[in-house]
Scaffold this active site. Structure first.
Site, mmCIF file in Angstrom:
data_model
loop_
_atom_site.group_PDB
_atom_site.id
_atom_site.type_symbol
_atom_site.label_atom_id
_atom_site.label_comp_id
_atom_site.label_asym_id
_atom_site.label_seq_id
_atom_site.Cartn_x
_atom_site.Cartn_y
_atom_site.Cartn_z
ATOM 1 N N ASP A 156 -8.963 -3.554 1.670
ATOM 2 C CA ASP A 156 -8.884 -2.951 2.996
ATOM 3 C C ASP A 156 -9.898 -3.562 3.961
ATOM 4 O O ASP A 156 -9.888 -3.253 5.147
ATOM 5 C CB ASP A 156 -9.090 -1.441 2.902
ATOM 6 C CG ASP A 156 -8.036 -0.789 2.026
ATOM 7 O OD1 ASP A 156 -6.883 -1.248 2.052
ATOM 8 O OD2 ASP A 156 -8.374 0.151 1.288
ATOM 9 N N ASP A 185 0.820 -1.210 0.000
ATOM 10 C CA ASP A 185 0.000 0.000 0.000
ATOM 11 C C ASP A 185 0.857 1.265 0.000
ATOM 12 O O ASP A 185 0.612 2.202 -0.757
ATOM 13 C CB ASP A 185 -0.916 -0.021 1.226
ATOM 14 C CG ASP A 185 -2.389 0.035 0.845
ATOM 15 O OD1 ASP A 185 -2.686 -0.210 -0.335
ATOM 16 O OD2 ASP A 185 -3.222 0.320 1.719
#
Length: 544
Positions: A439, A386
């Site tokens: 997520d 990320d």
């Protein structure tokens, strides 16, 4: 439904889901490195988005979006306080020299280039203009700042940068109509929109439902396994034969490979992102959504229609399929097709969220992490993934690869469908609050693991790990949205905040309670084998 076929459908969707991130979708990009141009007296305005409402011959027309400059006067925030002012083209167009006539309070539209922004503003103010619209030579919005050595900053008119396409539309209006007026105002965005609250509840609720379903299935399997072992006094069955059916346990190697494959796929999306490629992703999402929605509905309805769920019919290619599955599947297919056809309408987000939540719950039911070691490796790799693709990729590709892909900048669409989104209801700028599947899925794997462990270890809610992991995830996601608002809506990598909270809480709590070794290696509490217990009892009876 054949499990192997289902897993092959869900795996690429899980990979695609990792490219998404939570973000607030604004009206356009704002490009500039602010650190190179700090504030100073006369050049200290905050950068704000500006609405430019047009009026043609007194009739309200299109609305455009620009960004206010660091210099000049501030722009009013309320529409009722903004005046309609006549718009005219600058002569010369670049406004780098004094025009031949005065503008008498008009808003003038000028082209970017050939001189400094502040020079254009000073000349426009000297010529009598009341505001300045500078048209960029690119589609993005650009933050207008002052050079470090500039001193002529006593500017008393507002300046707004407009994207290239908005400038072309405004110029067309001016050339084809007799009178064009504009209204400039910058409504303030609410600190917290109710959409973010609902999105937080959706993410937490999805993991909650998936975790309880996963733990319930694991406990049912454990009870069934104990019954089999108790009945098998003379022969100990193979552990694999009585294990959890229809479940994929990922290992350390596959966790690392998953993130590497996701990185390769992200680059492929970045390079090949186009309208046809997005259509392919929509089809893939629909297939996965149908599978997920069908699995959830069958599991839910089978409690009321037990006979239909337990009676099967053989279908070519699909194998043995229950009558309940046959009844539910057409509805799921029709639902996905209707969403795909009408996905661009304002309320299509509802169908996308339903398909997405069903898909996430199904993946969390099928894919398990066997122990905390695998979960740590997976989340740690995703954490670095990320950060790299949101921040570091700017150095290599001159833009954030993940943000470009998630928004669908190169496809002409609103972004890839592998995300949950809710429209910002009270935001004058509109847009969506969104969160990527990755997520929710990746932290969800370790949270579901914590509840399975708690139930198998007969731990209470407070003495277990699930409650604290769930609270840590919710807090991490909350911090993500706080950071999102502090960063003026720029996309934030959610796992940057979620992983330290969720994984850190789990590891620290396991260490404190002395369960870390078992969690790290076995992943489940040691249970006495009923078969050995029965054999021991039988031997005692023989001795007596």
């Amino acid at each position: 439904m054949d499990f192997k076929r289902l897993s092959w459908v869900l795996f690429p969707l899980a990979v695609v889901s990792l490219v998404c991130y939570p973000a607030f979708v604004t009206a356009g990009d704002i490009v500039h490195d602010d650190d190179l141009a700090p504030k100073k007296p006369g050049c200290e305005n905050d950068f704000v988005l500006v609405k430019v409402q047009t009026w043609i011959d007194g009739i309200e027309n299109e609305e455009f979006v620009g960004v206010g400059a660091r210099f000049g006067t501030t722009i009013v925030s309320k529409e009722k306080n903004a005046n309609q002012i006549h718009l005219t083209l600058s002569h010369p167009r670049d406004c780098c020299s004094m025009p031949k006539h005065k503008y008498a309070g008009d808003v003038i539209m000028v082209d970017r280039g050939n001189c400094k922004f502040t020079t254009k503003a000073n000349i426009a103010e000297a010529a009598g203009a009341s505001a300045l619209l500078i048209i960029n030579n690119q589609k993005e919005l650009y933050k207008m700042v002052c050079d470090p050595d500039e001193t002529d900053l006593d500017i008393h008119i507002p300046a707004v940068m407009m994207p290239q396409d908005a400038g072309a539309s405004l110029e067309k209006m001016l050339l084809n109509t007799s009178s064009v007026s504009v209204q400039l105002y910058s409504p303030r965005r609410p600190v917290v929109d109710v959409a973010e609250v609902f999105l937080w509840l959706m993410a937490v609720g999805t993991i909650l439902c998936a975790s309880y379903w996963s733990a319930w299935s694991a406990r049912e399997t454990a009870i069934e396994q104990e019954k089999l072992l108790k009945d098998a006094v003379d022969e100990i069955p193979d552990a694999k034969a009585v294990g959890v059916s229809g479940v994929v346990d990922i290992n350390t190697a596959s966790a690392v490979l998953f993130v590497l494959v996701a990185s390769c796929f992200l680059v492929m999306l970045y390079k090949l992102m186009s309208n046809w490629f997005l259509e392919l992703l929509v089809i893939l999402f629909c297939i996965g959504g149908v599978e997920g929605l069908q699995t959830c509905l069958v599991a839910l309805l089978s409690r009321w229609f037990r006979r239909a769920g337990e009676s099967f019919i053989k279908v070519p290619f699909f194998g043995a399929v229950s009558h309940l599955t046959l009844a539910v599947t057409p509805f799921c297919i029709a639902f996905a097709i209707v969403w795909a056809i009408y996905r661009k309408v304002s309320f299509a987000w509802i169908g996308q969220d339903i398909l997405g939540i069903a898909l996430i719950i199904t993946v969390l039911q099928i894919v398990h992490i066997p122990n905390l070691k695998v979960g740590t490796v997976l989340l740690s790799c995703a954490f670095m993934y990320d950060i790299f693709w949101v921040f570091v990729s700017k150095k290599l590709f001159h833009e954030s690869v993940m943000i470009v892909v998630a928004r669908g900048d190169k496809s002409g669409e609103d972004g890839i469908p592998m995300l949950l989104k809710i429209p910002r209801m009270f935001d004058p700028w509109g847009g969506y609050s969104i969160i990527g599947f990755g997520d929710i899925l990746l932290p969800g794997l370790i949270i579901a693991f914590s509840l399975r462990y708690d139930w198998l270890a007969n731990k209470s809610l407070q003495a277990g790990y699930f409650l604290w992991a769930m609270l840590a995830y919710g807090l991490g996601l909350l911090i993500t949205y706080v950071a999102l608002n502090l960063m003026d809506g720029h996309g934030q990598p959610a796992l940057l905040y979620i992983v330290p909270f969720t994984l850190g809480t789990f590891l620290a709590l396991g260490k404190k309670r002395g369960d870390l070794r078992v969690l790290w290696t076995r992943g489940e509490p040691e249970r006495p084998c009923p078969h050995v217990h029965l054999q021991h009892s039988h031997e005692l009876n023989v001795e007596k």
